[in-house]
Design an enzyme around this catalytic site. Structure first.
Site, PDB file in Angstrom:
ATOM      1  NE  ARG A  66     101.032 -22.287 104.462  1.00  0.00           N
ATOM      2  CZ  ARG A  66     101.180 -21.165 103.846  1.00  0.00           C
ATOM      3  NH1 ARG A  66     100.636 -20.138 104.342  1.00  0.00           N
ATOM      4  NH2 ARG A  66     102.025 -21.010 103.012  1.00  0.00           N
ATOM      5  CE  LYS A  79     103.975 -23.723 106.253  1.00  0.00           C
ATOM      6  NZ  LYS A  79     104.748 -24.735 105.185  1.00  0.00           N
ATOM      7  CG  HIS A  84      97.722 -28.930 102.663  1.00  0.00           C
ATOM      8  ND1 HIS A  84      97.988 -27.755 103.436  1.00  0.00           N
ATOM      9  CD2 HIS A  84      98.718 -28.877 101.586  1.00  0.00           C
ATOM     10  CE1 HIS A  84      99.002 -27.263 102.734  1.00  0.00           C
ATOM     11  NE2 HIS A  84      99.709 -27.871 101.740  1.00  0.00           N
ATOM     12  NE  ARG A 101      98.264 -24.002 101.188  1.00  0.00           N
ATOM     13  CZ  ARG A 101      98.549 -22.698 101.300  1.00  0.00           C
ATOM     14  NH1 ARG A 101      97.504 -22.032 101.413  1.00  0.00           N
ATOM     15  NH2 ARG A 101      99.659 -22.146 101.043  1.00  0.00           N
ATOM     16  CG  HIS A 133     102.768 -20.818  97.985  1.00  0.00           C
ATOM     17  ND1 HIS A 133     102.032 -21.470  96.803  1.00  0.00           N
ATOM     18  CD2 HIS A 133     102.529 -21.603  99.110  1.00  0.00           C
ATOM     19  CE1 HIS A 133     101.629 -22.402  97.184  1.00  0.00           C
ATOM     20  NE2 HIS A 133     101.800 -22.706  98.294  1.00  0.00           N
ATOM     21  CE1 TYR A 190      98.079 -27.056  94.706  1.00  0.00           C
ATOM     22  CE2 TYR A 190      99.528 -25.162  94.923  1.00  0.00           C
ATOM     23  CZ  TYR A 190      98.993 -26.241  95.517  1.00  0.00           C
ATOM     24  OH  TYR A 190      99.305 -26.641  96.907  1.00  0.00           O
TER      25      TYR A 190
END
Length: 318
Positions: free
Chosen positions: A169, A193, A264, A267, A290, A299
């Site tokens: 990110r 995150k 992004h 990414r 994730h 994806y």
């Protein structure tokens, strides 16, 4: 006069700002939310409370008046003005708020338990082709071979290479310090995150770009205030996310036919190209940071759609 409510701090009468400040503290200290999330959730809850709850003469709020009908009416009123993803976030913010308000005695019941959010759209992202990524990175490769390179060009090249190589990110790359990069093992330690730390690998092209930046670019921009920041702005401070977006937009815009993209987007490209290369889903999940595998699965949909497109174009009986 708002009603007295009891909680961890005992009875209280609070105005809007006091409620929002206490909620923000909860998000940071107990939920470990980022400042971006705190700002967004506070804004959503402010909009809710100022819309459905009148303040008392002294400015205090009677949260006990907040019910499910109010939440649904507020949600419905905004349905035509926001994207589905924004509506989903607003519902999440309110549910988090009412759960906290109930737990701390500000609400007798939690009306947010029955508030439903619209399902997030699962539209497939437009992904750069591998040839388009290579074309976007060509100026970065040229800058590294220049005898007297522009330090900003070296920085931009290293940024682009690292974003694509790691699938990180933009906030994770911006937050990197020099000591977070292990050139010997070709890996970087990033903080994602929820303050979850992970180690991401990168290849030789990213390593060469980073070495050129650290050897010949960063020293030209560094000042006392630079500290340990890996990537610097023109004035020597840590680069910010807006500058990185400009770098990516400019590089991709120079490629004919490439879709408009952002950090992004690189990414997305990294994840899709790895799956196209037969990487397993769990490995891609770890690389991207994730929390759940379901987030990574979009994806696989992108790759399957590419397969279908190739089949339609190439198979004689498609």
């Amino acid at each position: 006069m708002g009603r007295d409510v009891s909680g961890a701090d005992g009875p209280r009468d609070e105005d809007l700002e006091q409620v929002l400040d206490a909620f923000g503290t909860h998000l940071r200290a107990e939920r470990n939310r980022s400042e971006h999330t705190v700002r967004a959730y506070r804004s959503d809850v402010r909009d809710l409370l100022t819309t459905v709850l009148p303040a008392g003469d002294d400015g205090s709020l009677d949260l006990g008046l907040l019910g499910l009908a109010d939440l649904r009416a507020w949600q419905t009123a905004a349905a035509g003005d926001h994207r589905r993803s924004t509506l989903a976030r607003r519902a999440a913010a309110v549910r988090t708020f009412t759960a906290w308000a109930h737990r701390t005695g500000r609400l007798g019941e939690d009306p947010g338990l029955r508030l439903q959010a619209p399902k997030r759209s699962r539209d497939l992202p437009r992904v750069l082709a591998q040839s388009q990524v290579r074309a976007a990175l060509e100026p970065a490769v040229a800058a590294r071979t220049d005898a007297s390179p522009d330090p900003v060009e070296l920085r931009d090249g290293a940024l682009l290479e690292l974003l694509y190589a790691t699938g990180c990110r933009v906030a994770e790359v911006v937050g990197l310090d020099v000591g977070d990069v292990d050139a010997g093992h070709r890996q970087a330690r990033v903080l994602g995150k929820g303050n979850r730390e992970r180690v991401v690998p990168f290849g030789e092209p990213a390593l060469r770009a980073l070495e050129a930046w650290l050897d010949r670019g960063r020293p030209a921009l560094a000042v006392t205030e630079s500290g340990d920041a890996l990537f610097l702005g023109r004035k020597g401070g840590r680069i910010d996310q807006r500058q990185v977006r400009t770098v990516v937009n400019r590089a991709v815009a120079a490629v004919p036919g490439a879709p408009h993209t952002s950090p992004h987007g690189l990414r997305h490209a990294a994840a899709t190209h790895m799956l196209d290369g037969r990487a397993d889903l769990r490995s891609v999940q770890e690389l991207l940071g994730h929390a759940t595998l379901s987030t990574t699965q979009i994806y696989t949909h992108v790759s399957v759609e590419r397969l279908r497109s190739s089949h339609r174009q190439a198979h004689p009986r498609a």
